[in-house]
Design a protein around this motif. Structure first.
Motif, mmCIF file in Angstrom:
data_model
loop_
_atom_site.group_PDB
_atom_site.id
_atom_site.type_symbol
_atom_site.label_atom_id
_atom_site.label_comp_id
_atom_site.label_asym_id
_atom_site.label_seq_id
_atom_site.Cartn_x
_atom_site.Cartn_y
_atom_site.Cartn_z
ATOM 1 N N LEU A 101 5.705 -2.905 1.860
ATOM 2 C CA LEU A 101 5.776 -4.219 2.492
ATOM 3 C C LEU A 101 4.378 -4.806 2.658
ATOM 4 O O LEU A 101 4.150 -5.992 2.396
ATOM 5 C CB LEU A 101 6.485 -4.098 3.841
ATOM 6 C CG LEU A 101 6.751 -5.387 4.611
ATOM 7 C CD1 LEU A 101 7.573 -6.361 3.774
ATOM 8 C CD2 LEU A 101 7.469 -5.077 5.911
ATOM 9 N N ARG A 102 3.432 -3.985 3.072
ATOM 10 C CA ARG A 102 2.049 -4.460 3.224
ATOM 11 C C ARG A 102 1.530 -4.995 1.898
ATOM 12 O O ARG A 102 0.812 -5.992 1.848
ATOM 13 C CB ARG A 102 1.142 -3.323 3.692
ATOM 14 C CG ARG A 102 1.291 -2.947 5.153
ATOM 15 C CD ARG A 102 0.243 -1.929 5.551
ATOM 16 N NE ARG A 102 0.464 -1.433 6.899
ATOM 17 C CZ ARG A 102 1.000 -0.259 7.190
ATOM 18 N NH1 ARG A 102 1.363 0.571 6.221
ATOM 19 N NH2 ARG A 102 1.185 0.102 8.435
ATOM 20 N N ASN A 103 1.892 -4.316 0.820
ATOM 21 C CA ASN A 103 1.354 -4.684 -0.497
ATOM 22 C C ASN A 103 1.853 -6.035 -0.986
ATOM 23 O O ASN A 103 1.188 -6.678 -1.800
ATOM 24 C CB ASN A 103 1.695 -3.598 -1.517
ATOM 25 C CG ASN A 103 0.859 -2.355 -1.315
ATOM 26 O OD1 ASN A 103 -0.190 -2.405 -0.675
ATOM 27 N ND2 ASN A 103 1.315 -1.239 -1.837
ATOM 28 N N ILE A 104 3.018 -6.437 -0.547
ATOM 29 C CA ILE A 104 3.537 -7.719 -1.046
ATOM 30 C C ILE A 104 3.235 -8.868 -0.098
ATOM 31 O O ILE A 104 3.485 -10.013 -0.425
ATOM 32 C CB ILE A 104 5.052 -7.661 -1.296
ATOM 33 C CG1 ILE A 104 5.816 -7.428 0.000
ATOM 34 C CG2 ILE A 104 5.375 -6.597 -2.327
ATOM 35 C CD1 ILE A 104 7.309 -7.584 -0.164
ATOM 36 N N LEU A 105 2.661 -8.561 1.034
ATOM 37 C CA LEU A 105 2.249 -9.635 1.932
ATOM 38 C C LEU A 105 0.966 -10.262 1.398
ATOM 39 O O LEU A 105 0.263 -9.651 0.591
ATOM 40 C CB LEU A 105 2.034 -9.089 3.342
ATOM 41 C CG LEU A 105 3.326 -8.698 4.074
ATOM 42 C CD1 LEU A 105 3.004 -8.023 5.400
ATOM 43 C CD2 LEU A 105 4.210 -9.915 4.297
ATOM 44 N N PRO A 106 0.678 -11.486 1.807
ATOM 45 C CA PRO A 106 -0.535 -12.154 1.341
ATOM 46 C C PRO A 106 -1.765 -11.281 1.486
ATOM 47 O O PRO A 106 -1.865 -10.497 2.440
ATOM 48 C CB PRO A 106 -0.629 -13.379 2.251
ATOM 49 C CG PRO A 106 0.762 -13.654 2.642
ATOM 50 C CD PRO A 106 1.452 -12.305 2.716
ATOM 51 N N ALA A 107 -2.687 -11.445 0.558
ATOM 52 C CA ALA A 107 -3.871 -10.588 0.496
ATOM 53 C C ALA A 107 -4.655 -10.626 1.794
ATOM 54 O O ALA A 107 -4.804 -11.659 2.427
ATOM 55 C CB ALA A 107 -4.751 -11.016 -0.660
ATOM 56 N N LEU A 108 -5.159 -9.487 2.152
ATOM 57 C CA LEU A 108 -5.992 -9.363 3.333
ATOM 58 C C LEU A 108 -7.335 -8.810 2.919
ATOM 59 O O LEU A 108 -7.470 -8.269 1.829
ATOM 60 C CB LEU A 108 -5.343 -8.393 4.331
ATOM 61 C CG LEU A 108 -3.965 -8.784 4.835
ATOM 62 C CD1 LEU A 108 -3.363 -7.633 5.630
ATOM 63 C CD2 LEU A 108 -4.057 -10.017 5.701
ATOM 64 N N PRO A 109 -8.330 -8.926 3.758
ATOM 65 C CA PRO A 109 -9.604 -8.276 3.461
ATOM 66 C C PRO A 109 -9.384 -6.802 3.185
ATOM 67 O O PRO A 109 -8.528 -6.163 3.800
ATOM 68 C CB PRO A 109 -10.400 -8.458 4.765
ATOM 69 C CG PRO A 109 -9.819 -9.669 5.382
ATOM 70 C CD PRO A 109 -8.361 -9.680 5.004
ATOM 71 N N GLU A 110 -10.175 -6.274 2.291
ATOM 72 C CA GLU A 110 -9.911 -4.915 1.824
ATOM 73 C C GLU A 110 -10.000 -3.871 2.924
ATOM 74 O O GLU A 110 -9.363 -2.829 2.862
ATOM 75 C CB GLU A 110 -10.885 -4.549 0.701
ATOM 76 C CG GLU A 110 -10.473 -5.170 -0.613
ATOM 77 C CD GLU A 110 -11.225 -4.530 -1.767
ATOM 78 O OE1 GLU A 110 -11.864 -3.492 -1.540
ATOM 79 O OE2 GLU A 110 -11.175 -5.075 -2.873
#
Length: 173
Positions: A101-110
């Motif tokens: 789920l985290r992976n398909i959410l909008p990109a976040l700072p690395e």
DNA sequence: TAGGCCATCTGGTCCT
DNA sequence: AGGACCAGATGGCCTA
């Protein structure tokens, strides 16, 4: 479609997040793989230091937490160990799903990793605004669609409420 | 050092 | 009987 969805401020009610909303700048807490695979994490935690625990079913002495509280022997002990194993596996599956789920959410700072509760709330918000955008387009509320993408969280709440109200008031026509 | 987050263990409950 | 699911308890790790 990847709207610029943010977590609503009131979705993050813990004191830690209240006001600052600096979770994205937080350093990575645990060394989870970049692919989101929690296996490394799990392995790390499986090899944690022995802990102590009080109480227990039949044992009242302090014992390592991540070892069986009581000597697991006999059929009961075997069942308990099997159940622990299943429970561990079940939680690992749950964590894998959260990572997906985290992976398909909008990109976040690395260097940011959403916590479990943040992931769920972020996803909830993400879905909600996406639905609101679709509804806004479908109902011809094109002036609201850009706002849904670009307004700050506080405004998102107001806009989504407006969209919801609009949908409700126009659903009967 | 306190607070938040997390993994794990555990017993209870429900279901097959 | 055994598995899945859940919630409480516990203690380690990390950050402010």
């Amino acid at each position: 479609m990847s709207p610029n969805v943010r977590c609503a401020t009131d979705d993050l009610g813990t004191p830690r997040h209240a006001g600052t909303l600096n979770r994205f700048s937080r350093t990575l807490r645990s060394p989870v793989n970049e692919d989101g695979d929690a296996s490394e994490d799990s392995i790390k935690n499986l090899s944690r230091k022995p802990l102590t625990v009080t109480g227990g079913e039949t044992c009242s002495i302090k014992q390592p937490k991540h070892k069986p509280r009581c000597e697991q022997s006999g059929q009961r002990g075997r069942r308990r160990m099997k159940a622990n194993d299943r429970e561990r596996h079940r939680m690992h599956n749950l964590n894998s799903a959260l990572d997906a789920l985290r992976n398909i959410l909008p990109a976040l700072p690395e260097d940011a990793k959403l916590t479990k509760i943040e992931t769920l709330r972020f996803a909830h918000n993400y879905i909600w605004v996406d639905v609101a955008v679709c509804a806004g387009v479908a109902l011809g509320m094109t002036e609201l669609v850009p706002q849904l993408h670009h307004h700050p969280p506080e405004a998102d709440i107001n806009i989504t409420v407006k969209v919801q109200f609009f949908i409700q008031t126009n659903s009967g026509t």
